[in-house]
Design an enzyme around this catalytic site. Sequence first.
Site, short mmCIF file in Angstrom:
data_model
loop_
_atom_site.label_atom_id
_atom_site.label_comp_id
_atom_site.label_asym_id
_atom_site.label_seq_id
_atom_site.Cartn_x
_atom_site.Cartn_y
_atom_site.Cartn_z
N ASP A 23 -32.39 -11.35 -23.88
CA ASP A 23 -33.62 -10.57 -23.94
C ASP A 23 -33.89 -10.10 -22.52
O ASP A 23 -34.25 -10.90 -21.66
CB ASP A 23 -34.77 -11.44 -24.47
CG ASP A 23 -36.13 -10.74 -24.39
OD1 ASP A 23 -36.18 -9.54 -24.02
OD2 ASP A 23 -37.15 -11.40 -24.70
N LYS A 87 -37.55 -2.24 -16.00
CA LYS A 87 -37.24 -1.78 -17.35
C LYS A 87 -38.01 -0.51 -17.72
O LYS A 87 -37.55 0.31 -18.50
CB LYS A 87 -37.57 -2.91 -18.34
CG LYS A 87 -37.21 -2.63 -19.78
CD LYS A 87 -37.42 -3.89 -20.61
CE LYS A 87 -37.20 -3.68 -22.09
NZ LYS A 87 -37.36 -4.95 -22.84
N GLU A 187 -35.39 -5.12 -30.32
CA GLU A 187 -36.12 -6.37 -30.16
C GLU A 187 -36.78 -6.83 -31.47
O GLU A 187 -36.67 -8.00 -31.82
CB GLU A 187 -37.16 -6.22 -29.04
CG GLU A 187 -36.49 -6.18 -27.66
CD GLU A 187 -37.38 -5.63 -26.56
OE1 GLU A 187 -38.60 -5.47 -26.78
OE2 GLU A 187 -36.85 -5.37 -25.47
N ASP A 211 -45.56 -7.20 -30.91
CA ASP A 211 -45.01 -7.72 -29.65
C ASP A 211 -45.92 -7.40 -28.48
O ASP A 211 -46.02 -6.26 -28.02
CB ASP A 211 -43.61 -7.10 -29.43
CG ASP A 211 -42.92 -7.66 -28.18
OD1 ASP A 211 -43.59 -8.30 -27.34
OD2 ASP A 211 -41.70 -7.44 -28.04
#
Length: 637
Positions: A23, A87, A187, A211
């Site tokens: 992850d 990211k 994800e 999330d």
Amino acid sequence: MAKIGINIATGSLQQSEMIVGIDLGTTNSLVAIIHPELKRPIALKEHDSSSLVPSIVHFDEYGNASVGEVAKGFLETEPQNTIFSAKRLMGKSYNDVKNNAGFFTYKVIDDNTESLVKVQVGNQFYSPIDLSSFILKELKQRAEHILKTPVTKAVITVPAYFNDAQRQATRDAGKLAGLDVLRIINEPTAASLAYGLGLEKDDERTIAVYDLGGGTFDVSILKITNGIFEVLSTNGDTYLGGDDFDRLIIQHWLKEIGLTEDELHTNKQLAQTLRLIAEEAKKHLSTNEVFEFDTAILNTPKSSLTTYNLKLKTPNLRLTTYDFNLLIAPLIEKTITSCNNALKDAGLAATDIDTIVMVGGSTRVPAVKNAVSAFFGKPVNDSVNPDEVVALGAAVQADILAGNNKDFLLLDITPLSLGLETMGGLMDVLIPRNSKIPTKVGRQYTTYQDGQSGMRISVFQGERDLVKDNRKLAEFNLTGIPGMPAGLPKVEVNFLINADGILVVTAKELRSGVQQSIEVKPQYGLTDAEVEQMLLDSITHAKDDIQTRALVEARTEGEQILTVTEKFLTKNANLISKDEMLATANAMQALQLAITMEDKNLIQTKTEELNEVTRPFAERAMDAAISGAMKGQNIMG
Ligand code: ADP
Ligand code: MG
């Protein structure tokens, strides 16, 4: 912990290399594997430490990078050399991120606004791919240290909303870190897998994955049918997360301390300390009602909080769950609005959702859980550690790829159509784009000339009607076809894509059994951006392509008829009257002219006319081979 197996059939040793799940998060990253003995996913960690590695890279004055907790310690004190949230920059140009430029405390290069962003530290430049590769390298090293075996293969997760460029950038970062990235998975899909969702054969369900991480929020609506995960919709806010909770707590305390935010900015050490205490308070309140921090503990020469002690109304920093919930209520409300929008986009109602999966450290906050469960009207799935759940699911996928879980296959889809070149350079699609793999498709072809002993099989990938506009993947010759009249051989071409995405093309002449095959990797060497470009081109040129295809088809048919007629005339001159011969010659000439003029309609008319003229005597001399060829199915040269 590497496993060594013995193949019972052959007696040979098989070393099955561990494939890890990663992850690569905005805030935290981690590695998970399927425990070889326990047969369940576990997150890797050193004794007594967390499995989470903060996704932060710090560069010292010599340009040496450190990653994780160590780097996090420099966030406030050396903001120019401490890169967090790399990211967010993945696959982006400066234009994409300029509206949030204030977010980045380090230098994001903006001299060429169209190209991909770079970060400048000292006189060095780093792309987001470089930065992510530092994090991945660190994860790889940790995993190797814990597992005591080399780690070279990985499944890496990305948000469902990542586009092709961002996925490719993630893949490249893996490559740069020395990892063979076997698959990039979403994800939310990974999180569902960690709960075992979609692993049962006939499992059909609709899932909402909520999330809430450190800096980002997203909600995805997934539909699972027969092991296929389809993303119905995604929604969210890429600048909303647990860090904002921390910030609200700090603002709340600053009021109590009697400090302004500007004053805080000038005191980096205090800012750092307060941020850490605020995060600790937030986490504490996930399981307690009150947080209290005695600032006297900070009474060290290094800390500057104590220098403000006089201004504190109380010597303690204090926060209750009640106050905290009031602070964050507007943010939670925003996430619920996103959930509502995601449902709307998927064309579903809250009651259509079978399962709600909670992901991200911030979903530990009870007020968050309650709000989500209230919105969907059912309890949420939160039994798997929310900051590990994505990595754990990636490990499940890795295990499937390693072949350890043969009961089911996770299906992928082909990004572009796959096909063969047929007469006139036309693309004959066998496997359309977006087909689920593994898949197998077969089609029969025949020869074009009498006695043709070989056939060229050219495999192409792309959406355009002419192969010259697509991408050639492979080519081989099927040789040794026994001499037969044109149209008689039956060549069956099979396209098989296995679960690894490898295409195997086989050509077999059915009458003689002559066979040949070749293996190709359809995606090989093609970046996701190129795939995207090819799709765009196919849309732009769709109209031209249809016209070109129609012309090529008409021309090919016309040419075939001409060849066949000519052959017939020389062979069967005795069966044909002079008038017929003359009429045929005229019709042939007219057709030839139409072909030269590249006029599709005229070619069709003249082909029809030639057919009319030759029909009577063709019928008279029915020749199986010729009539077969005149039907003119798919014929290749
Ligand atoms: P990301 O997916 O963005 O990398 P994570 O899922 O690791 O992020 O979530 C990190 C966030 O979760 C941080 O803001 C952290 O403070 C928060 N968090 C972690 N544990 C808790 C907890 N017990 N209670 C509240 N928030 C928490
Ligand atoms: Mg995450």
